[in-house]
Motif scaffolding. Structure first.
Motif, PDB file in Angstrom:
ATOM      1  N   ASN A 189       0.846  -1.179   0.000  1.00 37.18           N
ATOM      2  CA  ASN A 189       0.000   0.000   0.000  1.00 37.18           C
ATOM      3  C   ASN A 189       0.887   1.236   0.000  1.00 37.18           C
ATOM      4  OD1 ASN A 189       0.082   1.268   2.965  1.00 37.18           O
ATOM      5  ND2 ASN A 189       0.156  -0.937   3.153  1.00 37.18           N
TER       6      ASN A 189
ATOM      7  N   GLN B 165       0.861   5.532   1.139  1.00 36.81           N
ATOM      8  CA  GLN B 165       0.190   6.635   1.801  1.00 36.81           C
ATOM      9  C   GLN B 165       0.825   7.947   1.331  1.00 36.81           C
ATOM     10  OE1 GLN B 165       0.190   6.136   6.073  1.00 36.81           O
ATOM     11  NE2 GLN B 165      -0.602   4.054   5.960  1.00 36.81           N
TER      12      GLN B 165
ATOM     13  N   GLN C 101      -4.637   6.846   1.812  1.00 41.32           N
ATOM     14  CA  GLN C 101      -3.961   5.564   1.607  1.00 41.32           C
ATOM     15  C   GLN C 101      -4.545   4.884   0.380  1.00 41.32           C
ATOM     16  OE1 GLN C 101      -2.572   2.600   4.737  1.00 41.32           O
ATOM     17  NE2 GLN C 101      -4.502   1.634   4.119  1.00 41.32           N
TER      18      GLN C 101
ATOM     19  N   VAL D  48      -4.483   1.185  -1.791  1.00 44.24           N
ATOM     20  CA  VAL D  48      -4.178  -0.222  -1.547  1.00 44.24           C
ATOM     21  C   VAL D  48      -4.231  -1.066  -2.825  1.00 44.24           C
ATOM     22  CG1 VAL D  48      -4.870  -2.283  -0.271  1.00 44.24           C
ATOM     23  CG2 VAL D  48      -5.054  -0.046   0.812  1.00 44.24           C
TER      24      VAL D  48
ATOM     25  N   SER E  32       4.598   0.868   2.082  1.00 47.15           N
ATOM     26  CA  SER E  32       4.779  -0.293   2.933  1.00 47.15           C
ATOM     27  C   SER E  32       4.987  -1.496   2.023  1.00 47.15           C
ATOM     28  CB  SER E  32       3.544  -0.493   3.808  1.00 47.15           C
ATOM     29  OG  SER E  32       3.706  -1.598   4.656  1.00 47.15           O
TER      30      SER E  32
ATOM     31  N   ILE F 145       5.601  -5.421   0.725  1.00 47.02           N
ATOM     32  CA  ILE F 145       4.904  -6.682   0.948  1.00 47.02           C
ATOM     33  C   ILE F 145       5.652  -7.557   1.933  1.00 47.02           C
ATOM     34  CG2 ILE F 145       4.291  -8.854  -0.165  1.00 47.02           C
ATOM     35  CD1 ILE F 145       3.560  -7.323  -2.623  1.00 47.02           C
TER      36      ILE F 145
ATOM     37  N   LEU G 132       6.711   1.919   7.273  1.00 48.56           N
ATOM     38  CA  LEU G 132       6.550   2.812   6.139  1.00 48.56           C
ATOM     39  C   LEU G 132       7.883   3.440   5.769  1.00 48.56           C
ATOM     40  CD1 LEU G 132       3.297   4.853   6.809  1.00 48.56           C
ATOM     41  CD2 LEU G 132       3.703   3.241   4.968  1.00 48.56           C
TER      42      LEU G 132
ATOM     43  N   TYR H  77       5.846   4.445  16.326  1.00 47.17           N
ATOM     44  CA  TYR H  77       6.980   4.544  15.417  1.00 47.17           C
ATOM     45  C   TYR H  77       7.870   5.714  15.818  1.00 47.17           C
ATOM     46  CZ  TYR H  77       3.620   2.084  12.378  1.00 47.17           C
ATOM     47  OH  TYR H  77       2.699   1.213  11.855  1.00 47.17           O
TER      48      TYR H  77
ATOM     49  N   TYR I 106      10.722   8.079  13.885  1.00 44.99           N
ATOM     50  CA  TYR I 106      11.381   8.487  12.648  1.00 44.99           C
ATOM     51  C   TYR I 106      12.328   9.638  12.963  1.00 44.99           C
ATOM     52  CZ  TYR I 106       8.211   5.855   9.564  1.00 44.99           C
ATOM     53  OH  TYR I 106       7.527   4.855   8.901  1.00 44.99           O
TER      54      TYR I 106
ATOM     55  N   PHE J 125      12.939   6.038   8.853  1.00 49.01           N
ATOM     56  CA  PHE J 125      12.464   5.073   9.845  1.00 49.01           C
ATOM     57  C   PHE J 125      13.573   4.654  10.808  1.00 49.01           C
ATOM     58  CE2 PHE J 125      10.092   1.643  11.613  1.00 49.01           C
ATOM     59  CZ  PHE J 125      10.956   0.567  11.722  1.00 49.01           C
TER      60      PHE J 125
ATOM     61  N   ARG K   8       0.076  -7.675   6.834  1.00 49.95           N
ATOM     62  CA  ARG K   8       0.635  -7.517   5.502  1.00 49.95           C
ATOM     63  C   ARG K   8      -0.327  -6.807   4.570  1.00 49.95           C
ATOM     64  NH1 ARG K   8       2.936 -13.123   3.598  1.00 49.95           N
ATOM     65  NH2 ARG K   8       3.640 -11.817   1.894  1.00 49.95           N
ATOM     66  N   ALA K   9      -1.596  -6.734   4.954  1.00 50.08           N
ATOM     67  CA  ALA K   9      -2.560  -6.177   4.013  1.00 50.08           C
ATOM     68  C   ALA K   9      -2.460  -4.667   3.916  1.00 50.08           C
ATOM     69  CB  ALA K   9      -3.971  -6.588   4.414  1.00 50.08           C
ATOM     70  N   THR K  10      -2.613  -3.997   4.995  1.00 52.61           N
ATOM     71  CA  THR K  10      -2.579  -2.534   4.958  1.00 52.61           C
ATOM     72  C   THR K  10      -1.846  -1.995   6.178  1.00 52.61           C
ATOM     73  OG1 THR K  10      -4.652  -2.305   6.155  1.00 52.61           O
ATOM     74  CG2 THR K  10      -4.789  -2.395   3.760  1.00 52.61           C
ATOM     75  N   THR K  11      -1.470  -0.745   6.066  1.00 49.69           N
ATOM     76  CA  THR K  11      -0.847  -0.042   7.174  1.00 49.69           C
ATOM     77  C   THR K  11      -1.779   1.069   7.597  1.00 49.69           C
ATOM     78  OG1 THR K  11       1.297  -0.462   6.188  1.00 49.69           O
ATOM     79  CG2 THR K  11       1.192   1.211   7.912  1.00 49.69           C
TER      80      THR K  11
ATOM     81  N   LEU L  60      -0.743   7.018  10.076  1.00 50.84           N
ATOM     82  CA  LEU L  60       0.148   7.419  11.152  1.00 50.84           C
ATOM     83  C   LEU L  60      -0.215   8.823  11.622  1.00 50.84           C
ATOM     84  CD1 LEU L  60       3.710   6.225  10.068  1.00 50.84           C
ATOM     85  CD2 LEU L  60       1.902   4.983  11.229  1.00 50.84           C
TER      86      LEU L  60
END
Lengths: 114, 118
Positions: free
Chosen positions: A31, A33, A48, A50, A92, A94, A102, B33, B35, B45, B101-104, B107
């Protein structure tokens, strides 16, 4: 490691002109952002994306995620002085540990001349 | 509080000194997080916490940098034997989403702690 690059680094526009910033990742992203940071401020989340090929709009802002999920763009129509700031993409990967780290691009600093 | 709180907002120290930077995330956010942002660059990061544990500390530049989050809320970034190259704005962010793993998740950043090492 994963790298995210943005171009251009700086952009001066006349108020009312359009603006586009491009973001490219060295690896496929799960994804992406976008954030905006005003001078002296902190990054603020914009959106975001995806799905492959996804396009989202927020008023004058159009965000696009590439088909290969390795690039993205932000387009602003008819810029205003309130659009001034630095626009960051953040991806981000995989295969990141825990999937939530991120990586930010270097940003595109937008300056708008009234 | 309503947002992510970072203290101090500014810290000036001498080379070789020890520094602690504190982050108080949004209540209920499990992900935290750190940074680092140098002038004219994007956030870099450092480390990511999921609850009390460091899920990813691959961004810490060397063993002078260490971060803790003992109770899964407030976090402290600790820098030993500071060097002039450590000068930067240290940003903390928190997120509601759990790791996956799908989305973040989005922030939410604090205002940052500006560190200057003389």
């Amino acid at each position: 490691g994963q790298q995210v690059m943005q171009i251009p680094q700086y952009q001066h526009v006349q108020e009312g002109e359009d603006f586009t910033t491009y973001c490219n990742s060295s690896t496929t992203l799960s994804n992406i952002q976008w954030y905006k940071q005003r001078p002296g401020g902190h990054p603020v989340f914009l959106i975001q994306l995806v799905k492959s090929g996804e396009v989202k709009k927020q008023k004058r802002l159009t965000f696009q995620f590439g088909e290969a999920k390795k690039n993205s763009s932000l387009h602003i129509t008819a810029t205003q002085t309130t659009d001034v700031g630095t626009y960051f993409c953040a991806g981000s990967g995989i295969y990141n540990n825990a999937g939530n780290m991120l990586t930010f691009g270097g940003g595109t600093r937008l300056m708008v001349k009234p | 509080g309503a947002g992510v709180s970072q203290t101090p907002s500014n810290k000036v120290t001498e080379k070789g000194k020890y520094v602690e930077l504190r982050c108080d995330p949004i209540s209920g956010h499990t992900a935290l997080y750190w940074y680092r942002q140098s002038l004219g660059q994007g956030p870099e990061f450092l480390i990511y916490f999921q609850g009390t544990g460091a899920a990813d500390d691959s961004g810490l530049p060397n063993d002078r940098f260490f971060a803790v989050r003992p109770e899964g809320s407030v976090s402290t970034l600790k820098i030993q034997r500071t060097e002039r190259g450590d000068s930067a704005v240290y940003l903390c962010a928190s997120s509601l989403r759990l790791g996956g793993r799908a989305t973040t998740g989005e922030l939410f950043f604090g205002e940052g702690s500006r560190l200057t090492v003389l």
